[in-house]
Design an enzyme around this catalytic site. Structure first.
Site, PDB file in Angstrom:
ATOM      1  N   ASP A  34       0.719  -1.023  -0.032  1.00 52.29           N
ATOM      2  CA  ASP A  34       0.679  -0.050  -0.257  1.00 52.29           C
ATOM      3  C   ASP A  34       0.959   0.767   0.007  1.00 52.29           C
ATOM      4  O   ASP A  34       1.753   1.455   0.509  1.00 52.29           O
ATOM      5  CB  ASP A  34      -0.606  -0.415   1.117  1.00 52.29           C
ATOM      6  CG  ASP A  34      -1.825   1.339   1.040  1.00 52.29           C
ATOM      7  OD1 ASP A  34      -2.391   1.377   0.829  1.00 52.29           O
ATOM      8  OD2 ASP A  34      -0.987   2.019   2.029  1.00 52.29           O
ATOM      9  N   ASP A 133      -3.729   2.753  -5.774  1.00 53.69           N
ATOM     10  CA  ASP A 133      -2.964   2.713  -4.260  1.00 53.69           C
ATOM     11  C   ASP A 133      -2.117   1.317  -3.742  1.00 53.69           C
ATOM     12  O   ASP A 133      -1.347   1.341  -2.669  1.00 53.69           O
ATOM     13  CB  ASP A 133      -3.022   4.021  -3.498  1.00 53.69           C
ATOM     14  CG  ASP A 133      -3.722   3.769  -2.672  1.00 53.69           C
ATOM     15  OD1 ASP A 133      -5.140   2.657  -2.530  1.00 53.69           O
ATOM     16  OD2 ASP A 133      -4.269   3.970  -1.203  1.00 53.69           O
ATOM     17  N   GLU A 134      -3.017   0.539  -4.064  1.00 48.61           N
ATOM     18  CA  GLU A 134      -2.780  -0.650  -3.676  1.00 48.61           C
ATOM     19  C   GLU A 134      -2.089  -1.641  -4.261  1.00 48.61           C
ATOM     20  O   GLU A 134      -3.421  -1.788  -5.466  1.00 48.61           O
ATOM     21  CB  GLU A 134      -3.826  -1.050  -2.453  1.00 48.61           C
ATOM     22  CG  GLU A 134      -3.488  -2.520  -1.697  1.00 48.61           C
ATOM     23  CD  GLU A 134      -4.268  -1.955  -0.522  1.00 48.61           C
ATOM     24  OE1 GLU A 134      -5.211  -3.423   0.565  1.00 48.61           O
ATOM     25  OE2 GLU A 134      -4.284  -1.368   0.268  1.00 48.61           O
TER      26      GLU A 134
END
Length: 437
Positions: A34, A133-134
């Site tokens: 993350d 974002d992950e």
């Protein structure tokens, strides 16, 4: 995937039996990474700031005092109590605070570049981008190239920071579920965490409330609470047949997830049976009369129906959720209706939503609307009579409109209501991910 693979274990197992089962399960090296405060970190890198030292907030729109904070750096949270979901008017005026509007093209481009960096360590098939974002990364079998997976994961973190100045957190586990839990419940505080099956009783079982566990929403939590299940440990020791009777295949998955077991291949949804087509929209102002609300609802139904048609799916249950403005003390309703014949027709979905609005709307200003289509099945299941020309014409018209929008843009074909003051389709077409490009 999980339920069918574990059908032979469709009985409760004690702890000794379950640990014996662990020995026969695949023990992969899955990493869930993350990018911490991703939007804020991207803006910090652009402005040559340190997101771990400077209080930064990325706000949806400076022109609206009620605009939502999309990301906040750790100092912003710690010093000023501003976090994701806070409002612009809640941010104090302070010389140390740096505010930015989102640059979605920058965020998406940076996300793609980070994925390309990870691709230097593993093939594309071993990467599943979960969100901007992950990502999940399968490091199984990379030992001969890069050394122990834990060291490789940390090295990837260092590479991302050195190249993009974006800090990250990594959770590792023997499957996607455990890697995600290690990230959310441990690594986001420490930067890195690895969970094994042996950690399940001491790390996973104490978790409460249940909605803290990935894959359990508020509604499922309430249902489980009503069954006397309040912690993940309670779920792991619940009667499996009782769970399956109440939740169907989901009950089997919930039970085995409470033991940390997940047989999903990389990229597969961890909780099967939750497939739906939905759209939620935060309105830019309060919508105070029924006609304005119906305008946005029709635009949203168009989008939900289009996605269903493109997937050749039809649904029986239509859900409408309405949240009232905070100025009207909040609240709202969330109601569903199941129809006899499954559909992906825009106007049929809209008419059901219209009925739900007429029945439950409390004549208060609306700020958020959700619409979803569930209980899906293949479009081939629809019994389209050759003599029912109306159905065929509507389906062909819908498909034609979808193709035009796909080829020439989402605003190439719009309903007349989208050109009214209440319409949002034109403005939203200029956004990326619901925010400024």
């Amino acid at each position: 995937m999980l339920a069918s693979s574990l059908r032979e274990y469709d009985v409760n197992l004690n702890q000794t039996e379950m640990f014996s089962l662990y020995e026969n399960l695949p023990n992969r090296s899955i990493m869930c990474i993350d990018m911490r405060c991703f939007y804020a970190s991207c803006m910090a890198a652009l402005e040559n700031l340190d997101p771990m030292e400077v209080p930064i907030a990325v706000v949806g729109n400076f022109q609206q005092k009620g605009s939502v904070v999309l990301a906040a750096s750790p100092p912003m949270k710690k010093r000023f109590g501003i976090k994701t979901g806070s409002r612009l008017y809640e941010i104090p005026k302070h010389p140390d605070i740096k505010l930015f509007e989102p640059k979605m093209e920058l965020f998406v481009r940076t996300s793609m570049e980070i994925t390309n960096l990870i691709n230097q360590f593993v093939p594309k098939e071993a990467i599943h981008v979960y969100s901007v974002d992950e990502s999940f990364v399968d490091l199984t079998g990379t030992e001969k190239l890069w050394g122990p997976p834990e060291e490789t994961a940390r090295y990837i973190q260092d590479c991302i920071y050195n190249q993009f100045q974006i800090p990250s957190a990594v959770g590792m586990g023997p499957n996607m579920l455990m890697a995600k839990l290690a990230l959310d419940l441990d690594a986001k505080k420490t930067g890195f965490a690895k969970w094994t099956y042996e950690d399940v009783p001491k790390k996973l079982w104490p978790i409460a409330p249940l909605s803290e566990m990935w894959g359990i929403g508020r509604r499922t939590e309430r249902t489980l609470n009503n069954m006397g299940i309040f912690k993940v440990g309670d779920l792991a020791n619940a009667n499996l047949q009782m769970l399956e009777k109440r939740f169907g295949v989901m009950g089997n998955q919930l039970y085995h997830h409470a033991w940390g077991i997940d047989l999903s291949p990389l990229g597969a949804p961890l909780v099967q049976g939750q497939i739906s087509f939905g759209k939620g929209q935060m309105l830019m102002r309060d919508y105070r009369n029924r006609d304005e609300i119906l305008t946005v609802m029709l635009e949203m139904c168009e989008e939900v129906a289009r996605r269903a048609r493109e997937a050749y799916q039809v649904g029986r249950t239509i859900t409408l959720g309405v949240t009232y403005s905070k100025d009207a003390f909040g609240g709202g309703f969330h109601r569903a209706r199941t129809i006899d014949e499954p559909t992906n027709d825009t106007m049929k979905i809209f008419k059901v939503c219209q009925q739900l609005l007429d029945e439950f709307y409390a004549e208060r200003p609306v700020r958020h609307i959700d619409i979803s289509l569930t209980k899906l099945e293949s479009e081939r299941s629809m019994q389209l009579s050759l003599f029912d020309q109306s159905k065929w014409r509507k389906r062909k018209l819908g498909a034609t409109m979808d193709r035009l929008r796909s080829k020439y843009g989402t605003t190439s074909v719009l309903r007349a209501v989208s050109y009214t003051e209440a319409g949002t389709a034109m403005k939203r077409a200029q956004l990326l991910g619901g925010h400024k490009k």
